[in-house]
Scaffold this motif. Structure first.
Motif, PDB file in Angstrom:
ATOM      1  N   THR A 111      46.670  -2.567  47.431  1.00  0.00           N
ATOM      2  CA  THR A 111      48.301  -2.673  47.545  1.00  0.00           C
ATOM      3  C   THR A 111      48.827  -1.564  47.280  1.00  0.00           C
ATOM      4  OG1 THR A 111      48.523  -3.918  45.545  1.00  0.00           O
ATOM      5  CG2 THR A 111      48.219  -5.204  47.558  1.00  0.00           C
ATOM      6  N   VAL A 112      48.173  -0.462  46.458  1.00  0.00           N
ATOM      7  CA  VAL A 112      48.849   0.655  45.925  1.00  0.00           C
ATOM      8  C   VAL A 112      48.808   1.625  47.062  1.00  0.00           C
ATOM      9  CG1 VAL A 112      48.716   2.555  44.230  1.00  0.00           C
ATOM     10  CG2 VAL A 112      48.040   0.345  43.510  1.00  0.00           C
ATOM     11  N   THR A 113      50.038   2.071  47.576  1.00  0.00           N
ATOM     12  CA  THR A 113      50.143   3.111  48.429  1.00  0.00           C
ATOM     13  C   THR A 113      50.040   4.732  47.946  1.00  0.00           C
ATOM     14  OG1 THR A 113      52.438   3.489  48.226  1.00  0.00           O
ATOM     15  CG2 THR A 113      51.755   1.717  49.792  1.00  0.00           C
ATOM     16  N   VAL A 114      50.012   5.509  48.422  1.00  0.00           N
ATOM     17  CA  VAL A 114      49.964   7.095  48.157  1.00  0.00           C
ATOM     18  C   VAL A 114      51.114   7.304  47.133  1.00  0.00           C
ATOM     19  CG1 VAL A 114      49.845   9.468  48.474  1.00  0.00           C
ATOM     20  CG2 VAL A 114      48.587   7.810  49.844  1.00  0.00           C
ATOM     21  N   ARG A 115      52.369   6.779  47.679  1.00  0.00           N
ATOM     22  CA  ARG A 115      53.622   6.843  46.897  1.00  0.00           C
ATOM     23  C   ARG A 115      53.486   5.953  45.542  1.00  0.00           C
ATOM     24  NH1 ARG A 115      57.626   9.876  49.207  1.00  0.00           N
ATOM     25  NH2 ARG A 115      57.430  10.305  51.481  1.00  0.00           N
ATOM     26  N   LEU A 143      50.694   5.449  43.918  1.00  0.00           N
ATOM     27  CA  LEU A 143      50.080   6.011  42.995  1.00  0.00           C
ATOM     28  C   LEU A 143      50.634   7.161  42.301  1.00  0.00           C
ATOM     29  CD1 LEU A 143      46.946   6.392  42.008  1.00  0.00           C
ATOM     30  CD2 LEU A 143      46.511   7.892  44.019  1.00  0.00           C
ATOM     31  N   GLU A 144      51.341   7.958  42.965  1.00  0.00           N
ATOM     32  CA  GLU A 144      52.162   9.151  42.417  1.00  0.00           C
ATOM     33  C   GLU A 144      52.966   8.538  41.414  1.00  0.00           C
ATOM     34  OE1 GLU A 144      51.654  12.685  43.579  1.00  0.00           O
ATOM     35  OE2 GLU A 144      49.898  11.604  43.518  1.00  0.00           O
ATOM     36  N   GLN A 145      53.535   7.267  41.592  1.00  0.00           N
ATOM     37  CA  GLN A 145      54.597   6.551  40.928  1.00  0.00           C
ATOM     38  C   GLN A 145      53.792   6.303  39.262  1.00  0.00           C
ATOM     39  OE1 GLN A 145      56.609   3.797  42.835  1.00  0.00           O
ATOM     40  NE2 GLN A 145      58.028   5.222  43.889  1.00  0.00           N
ATOM     41  N   LEU A 146      52.585   5.790  39.620  1.00  0.00           N
ATOM     42  CA  LEU A 146      51.855   5.422  38.536  1.00  0.00           C
ATOM     43  C   LEU A 146      51.372   6.468  37.642  1.00  0.00           C
ATOM     44  CD1 LEU A 146      50.014   2.259  40.328  1.00  0.00           C
ATOM     45  CD2 LEU A 146      51.491   2.187  38.389  1.00  0.00           C
ATOM     46  N   ARG A 147      50.886   7.666  38.379  1.00  0.00           N
ATOM     47  CA  ARG A 147      50.399   8.707  37.618  1.00  0.00           C
ATOM     48  C   ARG A 147      51.598   9.260  36.734  1.00  0.00           C
ATOM     49  NH1 ARG A 147      46.690  12.727  40.932  1.00  0.00           N
ATOM     50  NH2 ARG A 147      44.659  11.685  40.081  1.00  0.00           N
ATOM     51  N   ALA A 148      52.717   9.394  37.313  1.00  0.00           N
ATOM     52  CA  ALA A 148      53.977   9.982  36.584  1.00  0.00           C
ATOM     53  C   ALA A 148      54.177   8.884  35.353  1.00  0.00           C
ATOM     54  CB  ALA A 148      55.041   9.795  37.416  1.00  0.00           C
ATOM     55  N   LYS A 149      53.947   7.554  35.454  1.00  0.00           N
ATOM     56  CA  LYS A 149      54.109   6.792  34.343  1.00  0.00           C
ATOM     57  C   LYS A 149      53.097   6.948  33.448  1.00  0.00           C
ATOM     58  CE  LYS A 149      53.881   1.742  33.251  1.00  0.00           C
ATOM     59  NZ  LYS A 149      53.569   0.523  33.883  1.00  0.00           N
ATOM     60  N   TYR A 150      51.761   6.965  33.694  1.00  0.00           N
ATOM     61  CA  TYR A 150      50.760   7.246  32.825  1.00  0.00           C
ATOM     62  C   TYR A 150      50.207   8.370  32.300  1.00  0.00           C
ATOM     63  CZ  TYR A 150      49.840   1.991  33.363  1.00  0.00           C
ATOM     64  OH  TYR A 150      50.006   0.800  33.522  1.00  0.00           O
ATOM     65  N   VAL A 151      50.366   9.445  33.049  1.00  0.00           N
ATOM     66  CA  VAL A 151      49.902  10.642  32.720  1.00  0.00           C
ATOM     67  C   VAL A 151      50.820  11.842  33.374  1.00  0.00           C
ATOM     68  CG1 VAL A 151      48.361  10.735  34.700  1.00  0.00           C
ATOM     69  CG2 VAL A 151      47.996  12.377  32.843  1.00  0.00           C
ATOM     70  N   PRO A 152      51.900  12.181  32.684  1.00  0.00           N
ATOM     71  CA  PRO A 152      53.015  13.067  33.389  1.00  0.00           C
ATOM     72  C   PRO A 152      52.509  14.493  33.533  1.00  0.00           C
ATOM     73  CG  PRO A 152      53.592  12.370  31.225  1.00  0.00           C
ATOM     74  CD  PRO A 152      52.426  11.596  31.551  1.00  0.00           C
ATOM     75  N   ASP A 153      51.300  14.823  32.778  1.00  0.00           N
ATOM     76  CA  ASP A 153      50.971  16.167  32.827  1.00  0.00           C
ATOM     77  C   ASP A 153      49.679  16.327  33.894  1.00  0.00           C
ATOM     78  OD1 ASP A 153      52.879  17.505  31.436  1.00  0.00           O
ATOM     79  OD2 ASP A 153      51.776  17.509  29.618  1.00  0.00           O
ATOM     80  N   ALA A 197      51.179  15.144  51.325  1.00  0.00           N
ATOM     81  CA  ALA A 197      50.279  14.953  52.538  1.00  0.00           C
ATOM     82  C   ALA A 197      49.109  15.217  52.312  1.00  0.00           C
ATOM     83  CB  ALA A 197      50.708  16.101  53.627  1.00  0.00           C
ATOM     84  N   SER A 198      48.675  16.066  51.265  1.00  0.00           N
ATOM     85  CA  SER A 198      47.254  16.498  50.746  1.00  0.00           C
ATOM     86  C   SER A 198      46.539  15.143  50.284  1.00  0.00           C
ATOM     87  CB  SER A 198      47.156  17.490  49.766  1.00  0.00           C
ATOM     88  OG  SER A 198      47.647  18.564  50.443  1.00  0.00           O
ATOM     89  N   MET A 199      47.216  14.468  49.415  1.00  0.00           N
ATOM     90  CA  MET A 199      46.814  13.150  48.516  1.00  0.00           C
ATOM     91  C   MET A 199      46.634  12.126  49.872  1.00  0.00           C
ATOM     92  SD  MET A 199      46.375  13.100  45.577  1.00  0.00           S
ATOM     93  CE  MET A 199      46.212  11.388  45.239  1.00  0.00           C
ATOM     94  N   VAL A 200      47.328  12.208  50.777  1.00  0.00           N
ATOM     95  CA  VAL A 200      47.111  11.183  51.859  1.00  0.00           C
ATOM     96  C   VAL A 200      45.464  11.403  52.314  1.00  0.00           C
ATOM     97  CG1 VAL A 200      47.766  10.381  54.330  1.00  0.00           C
ATOM     98  CG2 VAL A 200      49.352  10.514  52.417  1.00  0.00           C
ATOM     99  N   GLU A 201      45.348  12.593  52.574  1.00  0.00           N
ATOM    100  CA  GLU A 201      44.197  12.761  53.205  1.00  0.00           C
ATOM    101  C   GLU A 201      42.891  12.625  51.927  1.00  0.00           C
ATOM    102  OE1 GLU A 201      43.462  13.571  56.031  1.00  0.00           O
ATOM    103  OE2 GLU A 201      45.676  13.613  56.521  1.00  0.00           O
ATOM    104  N   LEU A 215      40.991  13.391  41.684  1.00  0.00           N
ATOM    105  CA  LEU A 215      41.363  13.335  43.171  1.00  0.00           C
ATOM    106  C   LEU A 215      41.935  14.591  43.865  1.00  0.00           C
ATOM    107  CD1 LEU A 215      43.222   9.635  42.754  1.00  0.00           C
ATOM    108  CD2 LEU A 215      40.719  10.008  42.763  1.00  0.00           C
ATOM    109  N   VAL A 216      40.968  15.430  43.840  1.00  0.00           N
ATOM    110  CA  VAL A 216      41.384  16.820  44.521  1.00  0.00           C
ATOM    111  C   VAL A 216      40.308  17.198  45.445  1.00  0.00           C
ATOM    112  CG1 VAL A 216      42.692  17.853  42.485  1.00  0.00           C
ATOM    113  CG2 VAL A 216      40.281  18.023  42.636  1.00  0.00           C
ATOM    114  N   LEU A 217      40.008  16.098  46.226  1.00  0.00           N
ATOM    115  CA  LEU A 217      38.859  16.295  47.565  1.00  0.00           C
ATOM    116  C   LEU A 217      37.759  16.754  46.677  1.00  0.00           C
ATOM    117  CD1 LEU A 217      39.159  15.567  50.242  1.00  0.00           C
ATOM    118  CD2 LEU A 217      39.483  17.879  50.845  1.00  0.00           C
ATOM    119  N   ASP A 218      37.251  16.294  45.715  1.00  0.00           N
ATOM    120  CA  ASP A 218      36.117  16.831  44.707  1.00  0.00           C
ATOM    121  C   ASP A 218      34.861  15.952  45.357  1.00  0.00           C
ATOM    122  OD1 ASP A 218      37.090  14.600  43.681  1.00  0.00           O
ATOM    123  OD2 ASP A 218      36.893  15.129  41.693  1.00  0.00           O
TER     124      ASP A 218
END
Length: 269
Positions: free
Chosen positions: A135-139, A141-151, A158-162, A259-262
């Motif tokens: 149920t987690v969208t890309v947006r 996910l970005e919000q969750l990362r900002a919460k848990y790991v701001p750095d 658009a790249s994260m979508v891919e 999550l950098v297309l690795d």
């Protein structure tokens, strides 16, 4: 050196596909959508994707898919660094995927960073553990990362979508609760988490227990940031990425990159 244009893409896809040994669809995804022409630097038979990224409020670049004739990689990388520095990038990061790539970036002055810990935990059955699946969208996910790991190193949306689209095509599942989220692949009896953040160890445990109740599995394999507070003192450290400061250095001890297309040649992230 110049920025690629749309009419360069057919030739660049062929060059990248031949150099990387990937299929045409993946090459097109990387060069047409993950990076897009305006974020690819080219010169003769050389190219590199130069995606704008941030760490906190600092602007930098993520170099991906460096491709050049044998022996010309270092000189081309230096030109790319000069180009992005003139554009305002304060740092460059990369994700070497093999020993020769690590050696290349090290020789160019890149420092190892964004280390990981690989932790294995048995999963106890817990019939009361509950979580939402996919149920987690890309947006979100970005919000969750900002919460848990701001750095965290953050790619353009658009790249994260891919990235997420590619991971889903490989069998990814995202599980989430109010106190945790994780991205995992089920491999036999193992739930292999490629990213997991939680309010604490107990919240993380309930997360993978809920995943087990949904899909089965006896063991969780976690790839955590080296400085992440979960499962402190556990696991084996692995190198992940590298960074070169193009201006004044800053502390990246607790910074995080995933999550950098690795994707390696085995299709494993």
């Amino acid at each position: 050196m110049r920025v690629a244009e749309k009419n360069d893409l057919p030739a660049l896809c062929g060059l990248w596909q031949k150099a990387r040994g990937c299929d045409a669809a993946f090459a097109r995804m990387v060069l047409e959508r993950f990076a897009a022409p305006g974020r690819i630097l080219i010169e003769d038979e050389s190219l590199v994707c130069a995606l704008p990224v941030t760490i906190g409020q600092r602007q930098g670049v993520y170099f991906y898919g460096l491709t050049a004739p044998a022996g010309g990689e270092a000189a081309f990388l230096q030109k790319a660094e000069e180009w992005v520095k003139a554009d305002g990038a304060l740092f460059a990061v990369a994700r070497p995927m093999a020993g020769d790539e690590w050696a290349l970036f090290a020789a160019a002055g890149y420092e190892k960073a964004f280390g990981t810990r690989r932790v294995r935990r048995p999963i106890r059955s817990n019939l009361w553990a509950q979580a939402d699946m996919d149920t987690v969208t890309v947006r979100n996910l970005e919000q969750l990362r900002a919460k848990y790991v701001p750095d965290a190193v953050r790619l353009p949306l658009a790249s994260m979508v891919e990235v997420l689209t590619d991971l889903y095509s490989r069998g990814l599942t995202i599980v989430s609760t109010d106190e945790a989220y994780g991205l995992y692949f089920k491999e036999g009896e193992t739930l292999r988490f490629i990213e997991l953040f939680a309010a604490g160890d107990r919240a993380a445990e309930r997360l993978w227990q809920a995943a087990r109740e949904k899909v089965g599995g006896q063991q969780a394999e976690l790839l955590l940031g080296a400085e992440q507070p979960l499962c402190l003192g556990e696991g084996s450290r692995e190198e992940y990425g590298c960074i070169k400061f193009l201006a004044h250095p800053f502390d990246v001890t607790e910074s995080y990159m995933r999550l950098v297309l690795d994707v390696n040649k085995q299709g494993r992230v």
